[in-house]
Design a protein around this motif. Structure first.
Motif, PDB file in Angstrom:
ATOM      1  N   HIS A 139      31.640  29.563  32.147  1.00 22.10           N
ATOM      2  CA  HIS A 139      30.715  30.250  31.247  1.00 22.10           C
ATOM      3  C   HIS A 139      31.027  31.742  31.216  1.00 22.10           C
ATOM      4  CE1 HIS A 139      27.650  27.474  29.687  1.00 22.10           C
ATOM      5  NE2 HIS A 139      27.784  26.765  30.811  1.00 22.10           N
ATOM      6  N   GLN A 140      31.222  32.346  32.383  1.00 17.53           N
ATOM      7  CA  GLN A 140      31.514  33.773  32.455  1.00 17.53           C
ATOM      8  C   GLN A 140      32.847  34.111  31.804  1.00 17.53           C
ATOM      9  OE1 GLN A 140      29.469  36.286  33.436  1.00 17.53           O
ATOM     10  NE2 GLN A 140      27.964  34.616  33.458  1.00 17.53           N
ATOM     11  N   LEU A 141      33.843  33.266  32.044  1.00 17.75           N
ATOM     12  CA  LEU A 141      35.141  33.484  31.413  1.00 17.75           C
ATOM     13  C   LEU A 141      35.029  33.415  29.897  1.00 17.75           C
ATOM     14  CD1 LEU A 141      37.302  31.301  33.831  1.00 17.75           C
ATOM     15  CD2 LEU A 141      37.589  33.754  33.484  1.00 17.75           C
ATOM     16  N   ALA A 142      34.231  32.474  29.401  1.00 20.95           N
ATOM     17  CA  ALA A 142      34.048  32.329  27.950  1.00 20.95           C
ATOM     18  C   ALA A 142      33.352  33.546  27.360  1.00 20.95           C
ATOM     19  CB  ALA A 142      33.252  31.062  27.644  1.00 20.95           C
ATOM     20  N   VAL A 143      32.336  34.064  28.054  1.00 22.10           N
ATOM     21  CA  VAL A 143      31.610  35.246  27.567  1.00 22.10           C
ATOM     22  C   VAL A 143      32.540  36.443  27.477  1.00 22.10           C
ATOM     23  CG1 VAL A 143      29.833  36.930  28.170  1.00 22.10           C
ATOM     24  CG2 VAL A 143      29.339  34.483  28.351  1.00 22.10           C
ATOM     25  N   ARG A 144      33.343  36.670  28.523  1.00 17.89           N
ATOM     26  CA  ARG A 144      34.268  37.801  28.519  1.00 17.89           C
ATOM     27  C   ARG A 144      35.309  37.646  27.419  1.00 17.89           C
ATOM     28  NH1 ARG A 144      34.354  37.387  34.311  1.00 17.89           N
ATOM     29  NH2 ARG A 144      36.490  36.584  34.238  1.00 17.89           N
ATOM     30  N   ALA A 145      35.800  36.428  27.239  1.00 17.95           N
ATOM     31  CA  ALA A 145      36.818  36.191  26.222  1.00 17.95           C
ATOM     32  C   ALA A 145      36.260  36.429  24.824  1.00 17.95           C
ATOM     33  CB  ALA A 145      37.360  34.764  26.343  1.00 17.95           C
ATOM     34  N   ARG A 146      35.052  35.934  24.561  1.00  8.95           N
ATOM     35  CA  ARG A 146      34.435  36.140  23.240  1.00  8.95           C
ATOM     36  C   ARG A 146      34.224  37.617  22.969  1.00  8.95           C
ATOM     37  NH1 ARG A 146      31.416  31.280  24.334  1.00  8.95           N
ATOM     38  NH2 ARG A 146      29.750  32.514  25.278  1.00  8.95           N
ATOM     39  N   ARG A 147      33.829  38.371  23.998  1.00  9.96           N
ATOM     40  CA  ARG A 147      33.593  39.803  23.825  1.00  9.96           C
ATOM     41  C   ARG A 147      34.886  40.512  23.429  1.00  9.96           C
ATOM     42  NH1 ARG A 147      32.082  41.244  28.901  1.00  9.96           N
ATOM     43  NH2 ARG A 147      30.030  40.351  28.527  1.00  9.96           N
ATOM     44  N   HIS A 148      35.977  40.194  24.123  1.00  8.37           N
ATOM     45  CA  HIS A 148      37.271  40.809  23.815  1.00  8.37           C
ATOM     46  C   HIS A 148      37.735  40.435  22.416  1.00  8.37           C
ATOM     47  CE1 HIS A 148      38.066  42.691  27.616  1.00  8.37           C
ATOM     48  NE2 HIS A 148      37.964  41.567  28.288  1.00  8.37           N
ATOM     49  N   MET A 149      37.578  39.166  22.057  1.00  7.39           N
ATOM     50  CA  MET A 149      38.055  38.711  20.760  1.00  7.39           C
ATOM     51  C   MET A 149      37.235  39.326  19.626  1.00  7.39           C
ATOM     52  SD  MET A 149      40.684  36.755  21.263  1.00  7.39           S
ATOM     53  CE  MET A 149      40.868  35.769  19.772  1.00  7.39           C
ATOM     54  N   SER A 150      35.912  39.398  19.794  1.00  8.79           N
ATOM     55  CA  SER A 150      35.053  39.948  18.739  1.00  8.79           C
ATOM     56  C   SER A 150      35.328  41.421  18.516  1.00  8.79           C
ATOM     57  CB  SER A 150      33.576  39.753  19.108  1.00  8.79           C
ATOM     58  OG  SER A 150      33.256  38.384  19.192  1.00  8.79           O
ATOM     59  N   ALA A 151      35.635  42.144  19.590  1.00  3.03           N
ATOM     60  CA  ALA A 151      35.859  43.589  19.482  1.00  3.03           C
ATOM     61  C   ALA A 151      37.114  43.917  18.684  1.00  3.03           C
ATOM     62  CB  ALA A 151      35.956  44.201  20.873  1.00  3.03           C
ATOM     63  N   GLY A 152      38.076  42.997  18.649  1.00  2.68           N
ATOM     64  CA  GLY A 152      39.342  43.305  18.000  1.00  2.68           C
ATOM     65  C   GLY A 152      39.500  42.778  16.590  1.00  2.68           C
ATOM     66  N   ARG A 153      38.493  42.066  16.076  1.00  2.09           N
ATOM     67  CA  ARG A 153      38.640  41.459  14.753  1.00  2.09           C
ATOM     68  C   ARG A 153      38.361  42.465  13.636  1.00  2.09           C
ATOM     69  NH1 ARG A 153      39.425  36.179  14.877  1.00  2.09           N
ATOM     70  NH2 ARG A 153      38.825  34.978  16.721  1.00  2.09           N
ATOM     71  N   PRO A 154      39.064  42.334  12.499  1.00  3.88           N
ATOM     72  CA  PRO A 154      38.785  43.216  11.361  1.00  3.88           C
ATOM     73  C   PRO A 154      37.382  42.976  10.824  1.00  3.88           C
ATOM     74  CG  PRO A 154      40.273  41.443  10.727  1.00  3.88           C
ATOM     75  CD  PRO A 154      40.151  41.376  12.216  1.00  3.88           C
ATOM     76  N   ARG A 155      36.778  44.015  10.284  1.00  2.00           N
ATOM     77  CA  ARG A 155      35.385  43.918   9.835  1.00  2.00           C
ATOM     78  C   ARG A 155      35.243  43.165   8.516  1.00  2.00           C
ATOM     79  NH1 ARG A 155      32.781  49.625   9.505  1.00  2.00           N
ATOM     80  NH2 ARG A 155      30.999  48.324   8.922  1.00  2.00           N
ATOM     81  N   PHE A 156      36.213  43.260   7.636  1.00  4.49           N
ATOM     82  CA  PHE A 156      36.069  42.668   6.294  1.00  4.49           C
ATOM     83  C   PHE A 156      37.243  41.730   6.020  1.00  4.49           C
ATOM     84  CE2 PHE A 156      34.183  46.949   6.185  1.00  4.49           C
ATOM     85  CZ  PHE A 156      32.868  46.595   5.939  1.00  4.49           C
ATOM     86  N   GLU A 157      37.138  40.525   6.499  1.00  4.10           N
ATOM     87  CA  GLU A 157      38.210  39.563   6.261  1.00  4.10           C
ATOM     88  C   GLU A 157      38.054  38.954   4.876  1.00  4.10           C
ATOM     89  OE1 GLU A 157      37.715  36.955   9.627  1.00  4.10           O
ATOM     90  OE2 GLU A 157      39.337  37.980  10.677  1.00  4.10           O
ATOM     91  N   ALA A 158      39.175  38.632   4.257  1.00  2.00           N
ATOM     92  CA  ALA A 158      39.149  38.118   2.890  1.00  2.00           C
ATOM     93  C   ALA A 158      38.715  36.656   2.861  1.00  2.00           C
ATOM     94  CB  ALA A 158      40.543  38.248   2.269  1.00  2.00           C
ATOM     95  N   ASP A 159      38.056  36.287   1.746  1.00  2.41           N
ATOM     96  CA  ASP A 159      37.775  34.888   1.485  1.00  2.41           C
ATOM     97  C   ASP A 159      39.111  34.149   1.356  1.00  2.41           C
ATOM     98  OD1 ASP A 159      35.838  32.715   0.267  1.00  2.41           O
ATOM     99  OD2 ASP A 159      37.578  32.849  -1.064  1.00  2.41           O
ATOM    100  N   PRO A 160      39.225  32.932   1.930  1.00  4.95           N
ATOM    101  CA  PRO A 160      40.519  32.234   1.899  1.00  4.95           C
ATOM    102  C   PRO A 160      41.118  32.094   0.507  1.00  4.95           C
ATOM    103  CG  PRO A 160      39.042  31.154   3.434  1.00  4.95           C
ATOM    104  CD  PRO A 160      38.239  32.222   2.753  1.00  4.95           C
ATOM    105  N   ARG A 161      40.279  31.781  -0.501  1.00  2.00           N
ATOM    106  CA  ARG A 161      40.826  31.623  -1.853  1.00  2.00           C
ATOM    107  C   ARG A 161      41.305  32.962  -2.425  1.00  2.00           C
ATOM    108  NH1 ARG A 161      36.345  27.959  -4.844  1.00  2.00           N
ATOM    109  NH2 ARG A 161      35.017  29.229  -3.520  1.00  2.00           N
ATOM    110  N   GLU A 162      40.526  34.027  -2.182  1.00  2.00           N
ATOM    111  CA  GLU A 162      40.954  35.348  -2.631  1.00  2.00           C
ATOM    112  C   GLU A 162      42.242  35.768  -1.920  1.00  2.00           C
ATOM    113  OE1 GLU A 162      37.764  38.007  -1.908  1.00  2.00           O
ATOM    114  OE2 GLU A 162      36.426  37.096  -3.405  1.00  2.00           O
TER     115      GLU A 162
END
Length: 301
Positions: A146-169
């Protein structure tokens, strides 16, 4: 059903787990083969073949990743995952997670995690394994997982772009981008680039430094204005293709051999990043690989 039948039925899942942990097609295939050898040598049949094989491939992949980390620290230039054109594992209920988790951007974010965090994140967030199954697979308590998952999600969320494109666009824009490329329409390409677009290449010290890194729309457009006419003049072919679950292309010489691949990251309606894989060692699973030096000589680059 024989052991071999059971294994082949689960092979796509095993490869997909291993690839996401390792970021390497060749290493993932080796991990799957090692899993088969251990399964074949097991004196008893496991109660759950899926759980047994998933545990084995996860543990093998973690061990491989730990040793691979040392090599990647010594890698010449930027390191990118080996391009994957088609994920063999399909699950309609998790199609979005599967596509997102195999993108170049996501795999590079996963590189920030420890091997255990990476394995837990992949099993939980991508393949929806229970924490009891994950605990068995990585040899840690459920609380620790559980702790490993929480830390991993935090790292992954921090690095994602804010405005990802719709797949069709995203696909529509990528289609316009590669149409302009094949037409040699540099001005058309320029309108599709983000102001702070980056093009960066992974050559691993085994490919020319052409287009290793350019930043900014003007610089990237200028680099493309040199590369595109020469590539097309030399008989090069651009094959738009899904690369790591998103828009990209395979570039081939006039004989059909792979020269390099591109993966496009599209954010807020513009091409934000172009990741090129030029290292021939990372392209061999795609078919015969061209001598990129010869291609450049013929193109007079």
């Amino acid at each position: 059903m024989t052991r071999a039948d059971d294994f082949e039925r689960l092979r796509p899942l095993l490869f997909s787990i291993a690839y996401r942990i390792l970021g390497s097609v060749s290493e993932a295939e080796d991990a799957v083969q090692e899993t088969w050898l251990r399964y074949e040598a097991s004196p008893t049949l496991p109660e759950s073949v899926k759980s047994f094989l998933s545990t084995v491939v996860t543990r093998v992949s973690i061990d491989v990743l730990r040793s691979a980390r040392v090599r990647r620290e010594q890698y010449v230039g930027p390191w990118f995952p080996e391009p994957l054109l088609s994920d063999p594992y399909q699950d309609p209920e998790r199609s979005a997670e599967l596509a997102d988790s195999v993108s170049m951007a996501a795999l590079l974010l996963l590189e920030r995690l420890s091997p255990l965090e990476r394995a837990v994140f992949v099993l939980r967030e991508v393949f929806a394994f229970s924490f009891a199954e994950i605990s068995s697979a990585v040899g840690r308590s459920e609380a620790a997982c559980h702790q490993l998952a929480v830390r991993a999600r935090r790292h992954m969320s921090a690095g994602r772009p804010r405005f990802e494109a719709d797949p069709r666009e995203r696909e529509e824009l990528a289609g316009r981008f590669f149409d302009a490329f094949r037409d040699g329409d540099i001005d058309g390409l320029r309108t599709l680039l983000a102001a702070d677009v980056v093009i960066v290449g992974d050559g691993g010290g085994k490919a020319p430094q052409v287009a290793m890194r350019f930043t900014g729309a003007d610089n990237v457009a200028g680099a493309l204005s040199m590369v595109i006419p020469a590539f097309l003049r030399g008989g090069g072919v651009v094959e738009p293709h899904q690369v790591n679950g998103g828009p990209g292309a395979v570039f081939r010489d006039r004989e059909g051999r792979v020269v390099y691949t591109w993966a496009l990251e599209i954010v807020d309606g513009r091409v934000q990043t172009i990741r090129a894989v030029l290292n021939p060692d990372k392209l061999q699973h795609l078919g015969p690989v061209a001598d990129i030096w010869a291609v450049l000589r013929e193109s007079r680059l």
